[in-house]
Design an enzyme around this catalytic site. Sequence first.
Site, PDB file in Angstrom:
ATOM      1  CE  LYS A 304      41.556  19.094  83.682  1.00 26.77           C
ATOM      2  NZ  LYS A 304      42.544  20.109  84.435  1.00 26.77           N
ATOM      3  CG  HIS A 307      48.651  14.547  79.617  1.00 21.37           C
ATOM      4  ND1 HIS A 307      49.876  14.643  79.913  1.00 21.37           N
ATOM      5  CD2 HIS A 307      47.896  15.354  80.530  1.00 21.37           C
ATOM      6  CE1 HIS A 307      49.853  15.634  80.893  1.00 21.37           C
ATOM      7  NE2 HIS A 307      48.892  15.837  81.129  1.00 21.37           N
ATOM      8  CG  HIS A 310      49.344  12.355  83.985  1.00 19.91           C
ATOM      9  ND1 HIS A 310      48.074  12.673  83.123  1.00 19.91           N
ATOM     10  CD2 HIS A 310      49.161  13.392  84.639  1.00 19.91           C
ATOM     11  CE1 HIS A 310      47.501  13.500  83.632  1.00 19.91           C
ATOM     12  NE2 HIS A 310      47.913  14.262  84.708  1.00 19.91           N
TER      13      HIS A 310
END
Length: 714
Positions: A304, A307, A310
């Site tokens: 993933k 983004h 985080h």
Amino acid sequence: MIPKPIEIHQASLYLTFSPNCLPYAEVAAFLSNNYSGAHLNLGKLAEEKIILTGKSTILRYLARLANPSLYPDSKIFERHTIDTYIDSVRNHFNSKNQKENSLILKSLEKTISKEFLVSNQLSIADLFIWDYLKSQKESETQFNEWLSKNSNIEHWIENSNSKFANAVEMVQQTLAKAPVIDIYRFSIVKQLIELTGLTAMTLYASLISPKQKEHGDVALSLHALKLPGNPMELGKDIVQKFKTNEYVAKVITAGSFVNFTFNRSALYYSGITQAIKLGPLFGSNSSGCGKLALCEYSSPNIAKPFHVGHLRNTIIGSHCGWTTVSINYLGDWGKQFVNKDATEDESVDALARTYFKKMEDNDEESLRLWQKFRDLSIVAYTKTYGRLNFKFDVYSGESQYRLGKMQKVLDELRDKGLLKPDNGAQIIDLKPYGHGTAVIAKTDGFLLYLSRDIAAAVDRYENYHFDKLFYVVGATQSHHFNQLFKILELMGKPWVDKCVHIGSGLIKTKDGNMSTRKGTVIFLQDILDNVQEEMHAVMKKNEKKYAQIEDPDKVSDIVGISSIMIQDMAARRIKDYDFDWSRMLSFEGDTGPYLQFAHSRVCSIERLAQFKVTPESVDSIDLSLLTEPQAIAVMELVVSFPDVIRDVSVSLEPCQIVNYALRLSHAISSAITELWVADREPEVAHARLVMYASARIALGNSLRLLGLEPLERM
């Protein structure tokens, strides 16, 4: 592979001390042999992990370790003679009784005419006596007189063996790095020891900041000390007997408090010159000397994109201090490929569960594909981390704790009667402790990540024997960590109190909380690129300055990253905040670009000055010429920087550094407007330049602590 910080930590010995007990003899014992087994690290004022206490105990330990001939185990009589010397000094080390000190000297005079006190070689008796005389001679003139008559030990140690001279140098260098205000505090403590009969560390720990600045710089609460007698009367007695000196200008009482005011001119001079001499080390302290912390942070799920959600954990995790091993504990084991489609089509979730079961069963093709995605994810993350100036010592993950490795932990939980079956699941009942039910394994046998966190914590302590284990994870996971820590406690792990959850709030969008599965995230790579582009466009508007920048792309990227990170860290970490493009792209107000601009302005002043500030020249500068309010404000902030760092190491709040950097930047801006360096009297110009240089060091060190590269031009 052992992480580099662990290698250094394991190859070091740590010796901590307070200024009232300087470790000359201990360092000399270590240096007396070419001992290659460890590097000696000195630290001041460590409040924990002092395993060995007492100069004689530490001295004997280091002597046996580095050079056994200093304290020979096989020669009982020589050891007895050495112990007699040590005991005679130790019993009177802090004595102010001149008669007792004279008796010590007379007993030494009988034997010290020999080259060595015991036998025909150096022993720790020689080092201990030398240490005693070095520590006393500054305040006791009779020791100076005695040394002038019997200087062979002093001469032999300092001239015949340069390593012992290095012992003095090592201690003095460590003291020189200590926060200047600590020296002022200890000058207070030194007198309070005599006036109260309490220990130095007890008194030092009891010194606090007054609630009102006009009351002084340091306050002593007599109620907290619980001394016999009326606190207010005790306060009056202390004020009457306390002698002001070059460190303390005034002492007053305020109820049950005794307030001390520092000599400001001396404090400013000491703090400003220390900043210039230490440079990048200014503000550091050794309170973590000898202590090891593991810090788990960032921890994204593989497959993933990284983004902005985080970002908070990644930034906050870099501020835990100590000798730190940074761990990126990846979410790399489970249904990582489930997204928002699973909420619309249950078959997607079912397929993911089936695939993960193959991984659990060690299906070769499934694991090959999983490993490929894991490796590619780490490569991508590392690129983003590098751009943000972050580097991890260890890339770990949930995959380390698969079923086979988990069995030992599960068996221990069962043996202790903690793990219970519940309708096909495996649970631990934590309701009696207010933490609900902890599910370890689901009805289909899948272990949940709480089980892997238990195994990871046990594994980390077995491998690292940490003093702290920090989990930098969102505050929404507080219940999870309450359960984890309670389970470790019930398992009988004595180190559970060393585990700390550092929670943080959420970054929100106008649509609410971010969620990868719901498709409501803002990817960090997009933010970094967009902000860099915007900052580059702003920089181009000033053609003259833009032409002077060697690498505009790099500078605009640093300015953009500064903007992102300062917005994130400006508030307390537990608070949620709304992602705001307009604020992030602004050069105005309390922003990252504003901090970088302030730093580049003082760099410009130094660059254009007709003279340079160096550690060698700073001692001759007359800072008493700086009497303007703007100069006082800057110097006050520079001198307070080490205390800010100490406070942050306790609160673990990066916003304290951000707020300090903003206040210093405002003070710099006000000073630059009024206090010019160019075309001023040389003495005044020199003093102002030193002030600006110290402010540049304090601000630059603040930015580095926040993970930012200070810019000299922008």
